[in-house]
Design an enzyme around this catalytic site. Structure first.
Site, short mmCIF file in Angstrom:
data_model
loop_
_atom_site.label_atom_id
_atom_site.label_comp_id
_atom_site.label_asym_id
_atom_site.label_seq_id
_atom_site.Cartn_x
_atom_site.Cartn_y
_atom_site.Cartn_z
N LEU A 43 0.83 -1.19 0.00
CA LEU A 43 0.00 0.00 0.00
C LEU A 43 0.87 1.25 0.00
O LEU A 43 1.90 1.30 0.68
CB LEU A 43 -0.88 0.03 1.25
N CYS A 47 4.84 6.59 -4.59
CA CYS A 47 5.05 7.79 -3.79
C CYS A 47 5.60 7.46 -2.41
O CYS A 47 6.59 8.04 -1.97
CB CYS A 47 3.74 8.56 -3.64
N GLY A 185 18.33 14.15 -17.51
CA GLY A 185 16.99 14.68 -17.29
C GLY A 185 17.01 15.76 -16.22
O GLY A 185 17.45 15.51 -15.09
N GLY A 186 16.56 16.95 -16.60
CA GLY A 186 16.58 18.09 -15.68
C GLY A 186 15.23 18.45 -15.13
O GLY A 186 14.99 19.61 -14.77
N GLY A 187 14.33 17.46 -15.04
CA GLY A 187 13.04 17.69 -14.41
C GLY A 187 13.13 17.55 -12.91
O GLY A 187 14.23 17.56 -12.33
N GLU A 208 20.22 17.85 -20.00
CA GLU A 208 18.80 18.05 -20.31
C GLU A 208 18.65 18.39 -21.78
O GLU A 208 19.31 19.28 -22.29
CB GLU A 208 18.22 19.17 -19.44
N VAL A 242 21.38 12.81 -25.36
CA VAL A 242 22.28 11.69 -25.14
C VAL A 242 22.10 10.68 -26.26
O VAL A 242 20.98 10.30 -26.60
CB VAL A 242 21.98 11.02 -23.78
N ALA A 320 1.43 13.03 -6.65
CA ALA A 320 0.64 12.26 -5.68
C ALA A 320 -0.63 13.01 -5.30
O ALA A 320 -1.71 12.40 -5.19
CB ALA A 320 1.48 11.97 -4.44
N HIS A 443 6.13 39.76 9.70
CA HIS A 443 7.54 40.10 9.46
C HIS A 443 8.39 39.63 10.63
O HIS A 443 8.02 39.82 11.78
CB HIS A 443 7.68 41.62 9.31
#
Length: 466
Positions: A43, A47, A185-187, A208, A242, A320, A443
């Site tokens: 379960l 994620c 991969g630059g995500g 990327e 690549v 998710a 602040h």
């Protein structure tokens, strides 16, 4: 759902126990339905076990490492002896296991039947399950939710061997820190692992194919993250594809489309995730797909009226919290509650790199493409007191329609993921910059940066240049 049908074993079968699946199950059970969840692993899905939670635990360790390294800047003399990878794994697994126990308790407490096994659709109202001992069981239900999740994508011609060339699944369980790593991969996934390994002392390069990191984000946010990574010493090869990755006993050599090469101990393939829809019986029930994703309407109903699909198997944001929302919406639809369809443009997005990138709504480019006359303001965190205290750099950018509402908020900086909820309310409630500018922020807090950006856009900047 107008009533319970005793001709079926249950009212709802959920195929997959990840974020979208268990959300649908929990909400359906809460609404009085008999529910069965079929899950071949654990379960929580990707994620909880291989994604959001364990990676963020590693990022917290990385944050502690950076804090120790930078302690002298805050007047504290501390030294970093070494990183105990075994203890890091124990901490990571402790976080995951505690959440897993809690989720298991929730599912059991709501009377949901959890069936461990591999499910396959055999009719619009039935799933055949291969149990761990090899025996078969068929479960019937008035409705089915397909929530089988996703797996890491692969680059054609480059095979992950789990040792020199790895996906995010293997990267989470490495028993040693690589001395050097190339991230393809630059995500979000690539930038997060680059952050972890760099903080742990590795030399990191990101490759990327598109011109910017986190390419779905506003260009100002991408540029701010690129600047921060470059300042940290993370090497960037943007707009580079690549063509090959060749492992050897010493490491891996990556060849780019311009003929140049990079070498490192390890290569991470982080180009996104692909839906798990093969082998689950789609053809036997006539479900329509597009590029492997199940086709659904705005209520996540597939081409077969009794079957819904949520999460990574449909072409929505692979997040998710999107799966949670889709699962809840489906359960409420079945219960006859007529929930509102999900506005995916209003969903917040966070990349938990150092610095974080958080956004909601349209980028300047998307707003322009959609015909808006765009106004925007960029507030530099250099003017924010709390950011100075934290030693954080970054920006808050607000995009609005001229004379109209805020269309998007885009942030880069330490802890900006915690600010995204306010930005989400601003965007989803169509607030105008001058309305937000009236709100008083405490602040010194990072949240002041959101207010400052709106003050600037309303034509009355305080701690920023006009």
């Amino acid at each position: 759902m107008s009533g319970l049908d005793d001709t079926f074993d249950v009212d709802l079968i959920v195929l997959g126990g990840g974020s979208g699946g268990y959300a649908a199950a929990l909400r359906a059970a809460e609404l009085g339905m008999r529910v069965a969840v079929i899950e071949k692993d654990k379960l929580g899905g990707t994620c909880l076990h291989r994604g959001c939670i364990p990676t963020k635990a590693l990022l917290q360790t990385a944050d502690v490492v950076e804090t120790v390294r930078e302690s002298a800047c805050f007047g504290v003399q501390a030294s970093l002896d070494h990183i105990d990878t075994g203890a890091v794994a124990t901490y990571r697994d402790g976080v995951v296991n505690a959440l897993f126990r809690g989720l298991s308790g929730l599912v059991a407490g709501r009377g949901i039947e959890l069936i461990t096994g591999t499910g396959r659709l055999v009719s619009p109202t039935a799933v055949a399950v291969t149990l761990p001992d090899g025996t078969q069981r068929t479960v019937s239900g008035a409705h089915i939710v397909v929530a089988t999740g996703s797996v890491p994508r692969h680059i054609p011609g480059i095979s992950a061997d789990g040792q020199r060339i790895v996906t995010s699944d293997e990267a989470l369980t490495l028993d040693a820190i690589p001395r050097s790593a190339i991230v393809l991969g630059g995500g979000a996934i690539g930038c997060e692992f680059a952050t972890v390994w760099h903080s742990f002392g590795a030399q990191v390069a990101i490759v990327e194919a598109l011109p910017h990191l986190v390419p779905l984000e506003d260009q100002a946010a991408s540029a701010a993250l690129e600047k921060a990574f470059a300042r940290q010493g993370i090497s960037l090869r943007l707009g580079a594809k690549v063509t090959a990755a060749t492992p050897s006993a010493e490491g891996v050599t990556v060849t780019l489309d311009d003929g140049s090469t990079l070498a490192a101990d390890l290569v991470l393939v982080a180009i996104g995730r692909a839906p798990v829809t093969d082998g689950i019986g789609l053809d036997s029930v006539g479900l329509e797909t597009d590029r492997g994703y199940l086709k659904v309407d705005e209520r996540c109903r597939t081409s077969v009226p009794t079957i819904f699909a949520v999460g990574d198997v449909i072409p929505t944001l692979q997040l998710a919290h999107v799966g949670f929302a889709e699962g809840i919406m489906v359960a409420e639809t079945l219960a006859g509650l007529d929930p509102a369809p999900i506005d995916y443009l209003g969903v917040p997005r966070v990349t938990y790199s150092h610095p974080e990138v958080a956004s909601v709504g349209m980028t300047s480019a998307v707003a322009t493409e959609r015909g808006y006359e765009v106004q925007d303001a960029v507030y530099d965190l250099a003017g924010n007191g709390k950011a100075r205290i934290l030693g954080s750099t970054g920006i808050v950018k607000v995009v609005s329609a001229k004379g109209g509402p805020v269309l998007g908020v885009h942030m880069v900086g330490k802890r900006v993921g915690e600010l995204i909820s306010e930005a989400q309310l601003i965007v989803n409630w169509d607030a105008r910059p001058d309305e937000v500018a009236q709100h008083i922020h405490a602040h010194p807090t990072l949240s002041e940066a959101v207010g400052e950006a709106h003050l600037a856009l309303a034509g009355k900047p305080l701690h920023s240049h006009s």
